[in-house]
Design a protein around this motif. Structure first.
Motif, short mmCIF file in Angstrom:
data_model
loop_
_atom_site.label_atom_id
_atom_site.label_comp_id
_atom_site.label_asym_id
_atom_site.label_seq_id
_atom_site.Cartn_x
_atom_site.Cartn_y
_atom_site.Cartn_z
N ASP A 64 0.81 -1.22 0.00
CA ASP A 64 0.00 0.00 0.00
C ASP A 64 0.84 1.27 0.00
OD1 ASP A 64 0.87 -0.77 2.52
OD2 ASP A 64 -0.76 0.24 3.56
N ARG A 65 2.16 1.13 0.09
CA ARG A 65 3.02 2.31 0.09
C ARG A 65 4.31 2.11 -0.73
NH1 ARG A 65 2.96 -0.20 4.96
NH2 ARG A 65 4.94 -1.02 5.77
N THR A 66 4.34 1.06 -1.53
CA THR A 66 5.54 0.80 -2.33
C THR A 66 5.51 1.56 -3.65
OG1 THR A 66 7.00 -0.97 -3.09
CG2 THR A 66 4.66 -1.19 -3.64
N VAL A 81 -1.89 -12.47 -11.41
CA VAL A 81 -2.79 -12.10 -10.31
C VAL A 81 -2.12 -11.07 -9.41
CG1 VAL A 81 -3.92 -12.92 -8.21
CG2 VAL A 81 -4.09 -14.25 -10.32
N VAL A 82 -0.88 -11.33 -9.01
CA VAL A 82 -0.16 -10.38 -8.15
C VAL A 82 -0.02 -9.03 -8.84
CG1 VAL A 82 2.06 -9.87 -7.08
CG2 VAL A 82 1.10 -12.16 -6.90
N SER A 88 -4.37 -2.61 -10.00
CA SER A 88 -5.76 -2.16 -9.93
C SER A 88 -6.25 -1.85 -8.52
CB SER A 88 -6.68 -3.21 -10.57
OG SER A 88 -6.61 -4.43 -9.85
N THR A 89 -5.80 -2.62 -7.53
CA THR A 89 -6.28 -2.42 -6.16
C THR A 89 -5.44 -1.41 -5.39
OG1 THR A 89 -7.09 -4.70 -6.10
CG2 THR A 89 -6.82 -3.57 -3.99
#
Length: 217
Positions: A64-66, A81-82, A88-89
């Motif tokens: 979420d912060r990379t 998938v990863v 997208s997420t």
């Protein structure tokens, strides 16, 4: 830059160490603790043990912060998938996935995911090695007065600089490939025997360039 690498196989672990040495903040993810341990005690990055497809594992890795995510597991399906979740997420700016099966390239492109294929690179590189004949014309510019040519650096130029095979207005080295990495050199870049160079050469200076490389007609 913060980078998450999922999959600590040969490519993943090698990339983790390379980026860490360059000063990146690297987080290595793998479901096998032994693969993470194999990075060695001196590895400066963070290690997260868990399945890379698991959202909680990715959150522990800091997705979420990379700034970037590289997925290089054995499975193309797992990599996509990863990469898709990262893009997208979590809106990760830079996402790269390893691709084994070239027939799946269109799927990645539709998802706006950049791919790297060792298989495609290997095919291209073998083709280069088989067709190389001292000095290859790659591309002619305009009416042919300037050519982009490819050449191997001979043993006699091992340790020479780009400046030594350049001539103002006649020969300009535009890229160098060394140890499977290609970059734009400076005049002070030191060459090694076996490097591949690409140079813009005026047609009138072709003989001069050959002489610089020690190539005889």
């Amino acid at each position: 830059m913060n980078v998450i690498i999922v999959g600590m196989g040969f490519i993943g672990s090698g990339l983790a160490w390379k980026l860490a040495r360059q000063g990146f903040s690297v987080t290595a993810v793998d479901q096998d603790q032994k693969a993470l341990d194999a990075l060695g005690d001196s590895f400066p990055g963070k290690r997260v043990c868990g399945i890379g497809l698991d959202r909680d594992v990715l959150l522990r890795a800091g997705i979420d912060r990379t700034d970037a995510v590289v997925s290089c597991m054995r499975s193309d399906e797992a990599n996509i998938v990863v990469a898709h979740v990262a893009r997208s997420t979590f809106r990760v700016p830079r996402v790269i996935a390893r691709l084994h099966d070239l027939t799946k390239a269109d799927t990645y492109r539709r998802l706006n995911i950049q791919t790297v294929s060792p298989n495609a690179w290997g095919i291209a590189r073998i083709g280069e090695l088989l067709t190389y004949n001292h000095l290859d014309n790659v591309f002619e510019v305009g009416s042919g007065d300037v050519r982009l040519v490819r050449a191997d650096v001979p043993a006699l130029l091992d340790g020479a600089t780009v400046r030594e095979i350049s001539a103002l207005g006649e020969v300009q080295v535009v890229s160098v490939s060394h140890d499977n990495e290609t970059f734009i050199p400076t005049q002070g870049t030191v060459l090694a025997a076996g490097d591949i160079i690409y140079a813009a050469v005026a047609t009138s200076a072709s003989r001069k360039f050959k002489q610089m490389l020690g190539i005889t007609d």
